[in-house]
Write a protein that holds these residues in place. Sequence first.
Motif, short mmCIF file in Angstrom:
data_model
loop_
_atom_site.label_atom_id
_atom_site.label_comp_id
_atom_site.label_asym_id
_atom_site.label_seq_id
_atom_site.Cartn_x
_atom_site.Cartn_y
_atom_site.Cartn_z
N SER A 44 0.94 -1.26 0.09
CA SER A 44 0.08 -0.13 0.07
C SER A 44 0.62 1.29 0.07
CB SER A 44 -0.71 0.16 1.11
OG SER A 44 -0.25 0.06 2.59
N PRO A 45 0.32 2.38 -0.62
CA PRO A 45 1.04 3.62 -0.73
C PRO A 45 0.86 4.43 0.73
CG PRO A 45 -0.76 3.65 -1.88
CD PRO A 45 -0.91 2.12 -1.45
N TRP A 46 1.47 5.71 0.88
CA TRP A 46 1.45 6.54 1.83
C TRP A 46 0.81 7.86 1.34
CZ3 TRP A 46 3.70 11.21 2.40
CH2 TRP A 46 3.82 11.73 3.53
N PRO A 47 -0.04 8.59 2.07
CA PRO A 47 -0.38 7.97 3.68
C PRO A 47 -1.78 7.41 3.25
CG PRO A 47 -0.93 10.39 2.89
CD PRO A 47 -0.18 9.69 1.91
N GLU A 48 -1.72 6.35 2.69
CA GLU A 48 -3.00 5.47 2.58
C GLU A 48 -2.91 4.20 3.16
OE1 GLU A 48 -4.43 6.57 -1.97
OE2 GLU A 48 -2.16 6.80 -1.56
N SER A 49 -3.54 2.97 2.68
CA SER A 49 -3.45 1.69 2.89
C SER A 49 -3.88 0.84 2.22
CB SER A 49 -4.54 1.82 4.45
OG SER A 49 -6.02 1.60 3.89
N LEU A 50 -3.92 -0.50 2.42
CA LEU A 50 -4.41 -1.45 1.17
C LEU A 50 -5.67 -0.93 0.59
CD1 LEU A 50 -6.56 -3.51 3.10
CD2 LEU A 50 -4.44 -4.63 3.71
N TYR A 51 -6.50 -0.10 1.54
CA TYR A 51 -8.06 0.20 0.74
C TYR A 51 -7.48 1.15 -0.52
CZ TYR A 51 -10.91 -0.91 4.80
OH TYR A 51 -11.57 -1.65 5.72
N ALA A 52 -6.39 1.39 -0.71
CA ALA A 52 -6.09 2.26 -2.04
C ALA A 52 -6.17 1.38 -3.31
CB ALA A 52 -4.52 2.61 -1.98
N TYR A 53 -6.32 -0.08 -3.02
CA TYR A 53 -6.32 -0.94 -4.36
C TYR A 53 -7.92 -1.38 -4.18
CZ TYR A 53 -1.60 -1.11 -4.22
OH TYR A 53 0.10 -0.89 -4.35
N ALA A 54 -8.74 -0.79 -3.60
CA ALA A 54 -10.29 -1.07 -3.80
C ALA A 54 -10.85 -0.77 -4.99
CB ALA A 54 -11.01 -0.41 -2.74
N PRO A 55 -10.51 0.29 -5.91
CA PRO A 55 -10.83 0.62 -7.16
C PRO A 55 -10.42 -0.34 -8.25
CG PRO A 55 -10.24 2.60 -6.11
CD PRO A 55 -9.61 1.49 -5.18
N THR A 56 -8.99 -0.92 -8.11
CA THR A 56 -8.62 -1.94 -8.94
C THR A 56 -8.70 -3.25 -8.72
OG1 THR A 56 -6.61 -1.70 -7.74
CG2 THR A 56 -6.88 -0.07 -9.39
N TRP A 57 -9.30 -3.57 -7.25
CA TRP A 57 -9.16 -4.99 -7.04
C TRP A 57 -10.09 -6.07 -7.72
CZ3 TRP A 57 -6.27 -7.04 -3.21
CH2 TRP A 57 -6.91 -8.51 -2.74
N PRO A 58 -11.09 -5.71 -8.37
CA PRO A 58 -11.98 -6.66 -9.34
C PRO A 58 -11.27 -6.91 -10.28
CG PRO A 58 -13.55 -4.97 -8.22
CD PRO A 58 -11.89 -4.46 -8.07
N ALA A 59 -10.63 -6.05 -11.05
CA ALA A 59 -10.00 -6.15 -12.38
C ALA A 59 -8.76 -7.12 -12.33
CB ALA A 59 -9.34 -4.83 -13.14
N LEU A 60 -7.78 -6.66 -11.00
CA LEU A 60 -6.58 -7.51 -10.65
C LEU A 60 -6.70 -9.00 -10.32
CD1 LEU A 60 -4.70 -4.81 -8.82
CD2 LEU A 60 -4.51 -5.48 -11.26
N VAL A 61 -7.90 -9.22 -9.54
CA VAL A 61 -8.17 -10.55 -9.05
C VAL A 61 -9.06 -11.35 -9.98
CG1 VAL A 61 -8.45 -9.80 -6.60
CG2 VAL A 61 -10.44 -9.91 -8.14
N ALA A 62 -9.31 -10.73 -11.25
CA ALA A 62 -9.99 -11.54 -12.28
C ALA A 62 -9.01 -12.83 -12.73
CB ALA A 62 -10.46 -10.57 -13.30
N ASP A 63 -7.69 -12.58 -12.93
CA ASP A 63 -6.99 -13.53 -13.60
C ASP A 63 -5.73 -13.88 -12.61
OD1 ASP A 63 -8.50 -13.71 -15.97
OD2 ASP A 63 -7.50 -11.46 -16.32
N HIS A 64 -5.71 -13.41 -11.49
CA HIS A 64 -4.46 -13.67 -10.63
C HIS A 64 -4.71 -13.81 -9.30
CE1 HIS A 64 -1.38 -13.27 -13.92
NE2 HIS A 64 -2.61 -12.28 -14.55
N PRO A 65 -4.19 -14.58 -8.55
CA PRO A 65 -4.26 -14.43 -6.91
C PRO A 65 -3.47 -13.19 -6.52
CG PRO A 65 -3.43 -16.65 -7.55
CD PRO A 65 -3.33 -15.52 -8.82
N VAL A 66 -4.00 -12.66 -5.79
CA VAL A 66 -3.72 -11.20 -5.15
C VAL A 66 -3.49 -11.30 -3.57
CG1 VAL A 66 -4.10 -8.62 -5.30
CG2 VAL A 66 -4.57 -10.10 -7.13
N ILE A 67 -2.46 -10.69 -3.12
CA ILE A 67 -2.22 -10.46 -1.53
C ILE A 67 -1.98 -8.86 -1.50
CG2 ILE A 67 -1.06 -10.93 0.38
CD1 ILE A 67 -0.43 -13.51 -0.53
N ALA A 68 -2.84 -7.89 -0.77
CA ALA A 68 -2.26 -6.65 -0.47
C ALA A 68 -2.05 -6.79 0.91
CB ALA A 68 -3.61 -5.78 -0.83
N VAL A 69 -0.92 -5.80 1.06
CA VAL A 69 -0.23 -5.86 2.35
C VAL A 69 -0.09 -4.25 2.90
CG1 VAL A 69 1.81 -6.38 3.88
CG2 VAL A 69 0.68 -7.95 2.00
#
Length: 279
Positions: A44-69
């Motif tokens: 995750s970026p700063w000053p944010e958190s792993l929630y920063a990836y919420a907008p991209t999550w559906p697209a990224l998990v469509a074809d790959h296992p994903v772990i956000a930390v």
Amino acid sequence: MRVRVLLGPMDEERFDVIDDLGIRFVASPVSRGDREAETLLLLSPWPESLYAYAPTWPALVADHPVIAVDLPGFGRSEARAELMSPHVMGEFITHLVDHFGLEQPHAVGPDVGTAALLFAAAAQPDLFRSVVVGAGAATHPMAIEGELRTLVEDDIGQPDGRAVVASFVGDDLPGAVRDDYAASYSGDRFAGSLAYLRSYPADLATLDPLLGSIRTPVQIIAGRDDPYGLARDAEVLNEKLPASRLDVLDCGHAPWEEQPGNFAAIVSDWVDGSYLGVR
């Protein structure tokens, strides 16, 4: 291990103990069809958190296992003062990969993850299949601008973390996401995270001679109108790395939130095989 449901399209968050620290993460379910797919490790970026990836999550998990930390000291993960520099955080990332049993993941670490991932890739050339970075200082001499430069170089005492977060992130984010960002850097946590940024001048001087030796393919994503001068940093980084590609989007500092569709498309194209073309 604490668990609760994340907001939006993401899955359940968890806390694992890694190097005696509680580290928050969220992992996508692994279906039978993607068990052999290459894993994405998102930092995750700063000053944010792993929630920063919420907008991209559906697209990224469509074809790959994903772990956000959330790395130590960022987001809601526990902190340790000696980890708050890109060089040392790069070593922690290697422990993170081992903890989750990942075999050459594609690591995505914009912002504060940029220099840390480059340190890790320089130290262990076979750790990652590829790396995606950007929107974070990574070159020497460091050239950053605006409020970010002030935070790195000036003694501003104990800033109000919630106020600084509000000034850095967009107004159009869901309230609950902004609340998570604010909670992540409340109290003394924001001041603690500044130690990481203030280690940039020395750490980037150490990183600079290593950049030419990094053979891991690197995708750089930058915002053309980044107010902190990091678009130029991305150009210089692309010139110094031997195996890299630069994509510049028409946005500000945070392409993952300002242009999530384009950001996810670049990452997906990259990990689906484009990275092989820059070797």
